[in-house]
Enzyme design. Structure first.
Site, PDB file in Angstrom:
ATOM      1  N   TYR A  21       5.486   3.578  13.220  1.00  0.00           N
ATOM      2  CA  TYR A  21       4.488   4.359  12.555  1.00  0.00           C
ATOM      3  C   TYR A  21       3.505   3.462  11.658  1.00  0.00           C
ATOM      4  O   TYR A  21       2.356   3.672  12.121  1.00  0.00           O
ATOM      5  CB  TYR A  21       5.353   5.212  11.309  1.00  0.00           C
ATOM      6  CG  TYR A  21       4.335   5.677  10.177  1.00  0.00           C
ATOM      7  CD1 TYR A  21       3.351   6.745  10.440  1.00  0.00           C
ATOM      8  CD2 TYR A  21       4.695   5.232   8.935  1.00  0.00           C
ATOM      9  CE1 TYR A  21       2.725   6.941   9.434  1.00  0.00           C
ATOM     10  CE2 TYR A  21       4.010   5.819   7.836  1.00  0.00           C
ATOM     11  CZ  TYR A  21       2.728   6.657   8.188  1.00  0.00           C
ATOM     12  OH  TYR A  21       2.261   6.928   7.180  1.00  0.00           O
ATOM     13  N   ALA A  83       9.366  -5.006  12.761  1.00  0.00           N
ATOM     14  CA  ALA A  83      10.436  -4.210  13.585  1.00  0.00           C
ATOM     15  C   ALA A  83      11.865  -4.437  12.696  1.00  0.00           C
ATOM     16  O   ALA A  83      12.475  -5.397  12.457  1.00  0.00           O
ATOM     17  CB  ALA A  83      10.909  -5.123  14.683  1.00  0.00           C
ATOM     18  N   ALA A  84      12.068  -3.216  12.027  1.00  0.00           N
ATOM     19  CA  ALA A  84      13.095  -3.352  10.901  1.00  0.00           C
ATOM     20  C   ALA A  84      14.028  -2.071  10.756  1.00  0.00           C
ATOM     21  O   ALA A  84      13.170  -1.036  11.061  1.00  0.00           O
ATOM     22  CB  ALA A  84      12.938  -3.879   9.569  1.00  0.00           C
ATOM     23  N   SER A 126       8.566  -5.307   1.138  1.00  0.00           N
ATOM     24  CA  SER A 126       8.655  -3.931   0.688  1.00  0.00           C
ATOM     25  C   SER A 126       8.573  -4.076  -1.008  1.00  0.00           C
ATOM     26  O   SER A 126       9.264  -5.048  -1.604  1.00  0.00           O
ATOM     27  CB  SER A 126       9.822  -3.247   0.987  1.00  0.00           C
ATOM     28  OG  SER A 126      10.079  -2.183   0.118  1.00  0.00           O
ATOM     29  N   TYR A 150      18.548  -2.914   1.928  1.00  0.00           N
ATOM     30  CA  TYR A 150      17.442  -3.148   2.469  1.00  0.00           C
ATOM     31  C   TYR A 150      16.393  -3.924   1.719  1.00  0.00           C
ATOM     32  O   TYR A 150      15.913  -4.977   2.416  1.00  0.00           O
ATOM     33  CB  TYR A 150      16.731  -1.772   2.613  1.00  0.00           C
ATOM     34  CG  TYR A 150      15.325  -1.781   3.173  1.00  0.00           C
ATOM     35  CD1 TYR A 150      14.880  -1.975   4.209  1.00  0.00           C
ATOM     36  CD2 TYR A 150      14.343  -1.492   1.989  1.00  0.00           C
ATOM     37  CE1 TYR A 150      13.501  -1.902   4.575  1.00  0.00           C
ATOM     38  CE2 TYR A 150      12.856  -1.467   2.253  1.00  0.00           C
ATOM     39  CZ  TYR A 150      12.512  -1.719   3.334  1.00  0.00           C
ATOM     40  OH  TYR A 150      11.255  -1.628   3.984  1.00  0.00           O
ATOM     41  N   LYS A 154      14.736  -7.704   2.796  1.00  0.00           N
ATOM     42  CA  LYS A 154      13.338  -8.244   2.820  1.00  0.00           C
ATOM     43  C   LYS A 154      13.282  -9.532   2.016  1.00  0.00           C
ATOM     44  O   LYS A 154      12.430 -10.483   2.106  1.00  0.00           O
ATOM     45  CB  LYS A 154      12.461  -7.200   2.291  1.00  0.00           C
ATOM     46  CG  LYS A 154      12.634  -5.913   3.099  1.00  0.00           C
ATOM     47  CD  LYS A 154      11.557  -6.227   4.446  1.00  0.00           C
ATOM     48  CE  LYS A 154      11.925  -4.827   5.476  1.00  0.00           C
ATOM     49  NZ  LYS A 154      10.903  -5.292   6.779  1.00  0.00           N
ATOM     50  N   ARG A 291      18.386  11.868  -6.327  1.00  0.00           N
ATOM     51  CA  ARG A 291      18.876  11.006  -5.372  1.00  0.00           C
ATOM     52  C   ARG A 291      19.404   9.676  -5.868  1.00  0.00           C
ATOM     53  O   ARG A 291      18.498   9.186  -6.683  1.00  0.00           O
ATOM     54  CB  ARG A 291      17.879  10.631  -4.300  1.00  0.00           C
ATOM     55  CG  ARG A 291      18.323  10.155  -2.995  1.00  0.00           C
ATOM     56  CD  ARG A 291      17.196  10.345  -2.163  1.00  0.00           C
ATOM     57  NE  ARG A 291      16.146   9.528  -2.536  1.00  0.00           N
ATOM     58  CZ  ARG A 291      15.093   9.096  -1.419  1.00  0.00           C
ATOM     59  NH1 ARG A 291      14.742   9.627  -0.490  1.00  0.00           N
ATOM     60  NH2 ARG A 291      14.016   8.364  -2.030  1.00  0.00           N
TER      61      ARG A 291
HETATM   62  N1  UFG Z   1      11.826  12.793  -2.332  1.00  0.00           N
HETATM   63  C1  UFG Z   1      12.016  14.122  -2.658  1.00  0.00           C
HETATM   64  N2  UFG Z   1      12.584  14.829  -1.476  1.00  0.00           N
HETATM   65  C2  UFG Z   1      12.744  14.273  -0.379  1.00  0.00           C
HETATM   66  C3  UFG Z   1      11.969  13.009  -0.159  1.00  0.00           C
HETATM   67  C4  UFG Z   1      11.849  12.245  -1.027  1.00  0.00           C
HETATM   68  O1  UFG Z   1      12.017  14.638  -3.800  1.00  0.00           O
HETATM   69  O2  UFG Z   1      12.905  15.048   0.768  1.00  0.00           O
HETATM   70  C5  UFG Z   1      11.324  12.125  -3.542  1.00  0.00           C
HETATM   71  C6  UFG Z   1      12.433  10.996  -3.935  1.00  0.00           C
HETATM   72  O3  UFG Z   1      13.517  11.253  -4.487  1.00  0.00           O
HETATM   73  C7  UFG Z   1      11.488   9.917  -4.387  1.00  0.00           C
HETATM   74  C8  UFG Z   1       9.937  10.241  -3.813  1.00  0.00           C
HETATM   75  O4  UFG Z   1      10.223  11.344  -3.247  1.00  0.00           O
HETATM   76  O5  UFG Z   1      11.277  10.079  -5.756  1.00  0.00           O
HETATM   77  C9  UFG Z   1       9.568   9.197  -2.781  1.00  0.00           C
HETATM   78  O6  UFG Z   1      10.759   8.850  -1.857  1.00  0.00           O
HETATM   79  P1  UFG Z   1      10.491   8.256  -0.522  1.00  0.00           P
HETATM   80  O7  UFG Z   1      11.962   8.497   0.276  1.00  0.00           O
HETATM   81  O8  UFG Z   1       9.442   8.647   0.410  1.00  0.00           O
HETATM   82  O9  UFG Z   1       9.996   6.746  -0.802  1.00  0.00           O
HETATM   83  P2  UFG Z   1      10.922   5.827  -1.785  1.00  0.00           P
HETATM   84  O10 UFG Z   1      10.090   5.494  -2.973  1.00  0.00           O
HETATM   85  O11 UFG Z   1      12.507   6.069  -2.143  1.00  0.00           O
HETATM   86  O12 UFG Z   1      11.040   4.553  -0.793  1.00  0.00           O
HETATM   87  C10 UFG Z   1       9.787   4.216  -0.162  1.00  0.00           C
HETATM   88  C11 UFG Z   1      10.337   3.522   1.330  1.00  0.00           C
HETATM   89  C12 UFG Z   1      11.018   2.280   1.070  1.00  0.00           C
HETATM   90  C13 UFG Z   1      10.291   1.334   0.322  1.00  0.00           C
HETATM   91  C14 UFG Z   1       9.775   2.023  -1.229  1.00  0.00           C
HETATM   92  C15 UFG Z   1       8.709   1.015  -1.695  1.00  0.00           C
HETATM   93  O13 UFG Z   1      11.042   4.418   1.956  1.00  0.00           O
HETATM   94  O14 UFG Z   1      11.524   1.532   2.095  1.00  0.00           O
HETATM   95  O15 UFG Z   1       9.044   3.050  -0.451  1.00  0.00           O
HETATM   96  O16 UFG Z   1       8.076   1.837  -2.738  1.00  0.00           O
HETATM   97  F1  UFG Z   1      11.070   0.410  -0.129  1.00  0.00           F
END
Ligand code: UFG
Length: 336
Positions: A21, A83-84, A126, A150, A154, A291
């Protein structure tokens, strides 16, 4: 960078993980800026449809050092490494897989770069290296204390690259993404992520009817509406930073680490609500338990990226993030 320069003068870039992506957007940007690009990808998470006809493609795996050696003998001015494995939650239950791919795989790449004499590495890092923020916005000097495996992988690689710089002169740019989102506004990337866990693709799958509903993980955080706040940054903005970082390494012969975000916080509810307005779809969303491991708020300071790379987010506003992603999901789902 002149687009029309002769093939023989083009800098050559190897984009490892270039069918993913973020990798496909990075590849597109290097091509647009006149570079000659080879994509190296094992297509485990990357997609063939994310490949561009004007880039070369090598089907290979970073766990196979010989495959890296073979492609690197072609000679490159730099490697971009994306690639990770990247699901923070999964990394806590499968540390062995994350150690193998993210640590051993990257060590293979770095060692083969040294052997092949490739001088520059642009590394996909990250915000996860920082852990829960102690101060906001998060700048490069913020303490680095990852709270998931993870993020640890990094950070470990950033430190390893520091040693390879000191000991072997390898120059690197560590680019710490905050929440990557959005799709190429010109519609040149159309691949959907497989089994996405991140907020915007989940919202889009719900809007497109690919799933019945979605969950909002917690509404009792100390934020303006009780849901988590994140800094969403457009992948095309991220992609431009990779090219700028490569050019910086060429000019300054000095390694750098930069945080990349839009410096704007968006809550989960704000994202879902704006997506409802833009798509005209109901997007059923149920508030559930928090979560594990989610900090209440993450927002970047990108002052250093502005200062040293001249980088600024230009398409990371919420509407462009949602619109560009919706176009791709709509098309893929046959919604007119
Ligand atoms: N969320 C929901 N429902 C979902 C998915 C996510 O409520 O179905 C919420 C999560 O709880 C969080 C927010 O949306 O509060 C963002 O969640 P993401 O999973 O989209 O992203 P994260 O902030 O957890 O993590 C992302 C990347 C990581 C990276 C990080 C850096 O997945 O690899 O951003 O900020 F490290």
């Amino acid at each position: 960078m002149e687009k029309a320069r002769e093939t023989s003068e083009k800098s050559r870039i190897l984009v490892i993980g270039g069918a993913g992506y973020i990798g496909s957007h990075v590849t597109r940007e290097f091509l647009d800026q006149g570079y000659a690009v080879t994509v190296f990808d094992n297509l485990s998470l990357g997609l063939r449809r994310n490949l561009f006809p004007d880039a070369d493609f090598v089907h290979g795996d970073i766990m196979q050092a010989m495959q890296l050696r073979e492609v690197m003998t072609e000679g490159y001015d730099g490697c971009v490494h994306l690639a990770a494995l990247k699901a923070a939650g999964e990394s806590m239950t499968r540390p062995d897989a994350y150690a193998s791919v993210n640590l051993s795989g990257t060590i293979n790449i770095l060692n083969e770069m040294l052997a092949a004499g490739i001088p520059n590495m642009i590394f996909s890092s990250s915000a996860a290296i920082f852990g829960s923020p102690r101060t906001l916005p998060i700048d490069e000097g913020h303490p680095k204390s990852p709270e998931n495996f993870y993020g640890y992988t990094k950070l470990e690689i950033e430190q390893l690259m520091g040693w390879y710089d000191r000991l072997k002169g390898l120059k690197y740019a560590a680019i710490r993404y905050f929440n990557a989102a959005g799709y190429d506004v010109a519609g040149r990337v159309q691949g959907l992520e497989v089994n996405p866990q991140n907020l915007l693709p989940v919202v889009m799958e719900t809007a497109a009817g690919m799933r019945k509903g979605m969950k909002i993980f917690g509404s009792d955080y100390p934020t303006r509406d009780g849901t988590c706040i994140r800094d969403y940054v457009h992948v095309s903005d991220l992609a431009r930073a990779h090219v700028s970082a490569f050019e910086y390494l060429g000019r300054h012969k000095e390694s750098i680490a930069v945080n990349l975000g839009s410096e704007t916080g968006v809550s989960v509810l704000e994202m879902v609500q704006r997506a409802r307005e833009i798509t005209g779809k109901p997007i059923p969303a149920e508030v559930t338990e928090r979560r594990a491991g989610d900090p209440a708020e993450l927002v970047a300071s990108s002052g250093k990226a502005k200062e040293v790379l001249g980088w600024e987010a230009s398409c990371s506003d919420l509407d462009t993030l949602i619109n560009s992603t919706w176009q791709v999901y709509r098309k893929n789902s046959g919604i007119s």
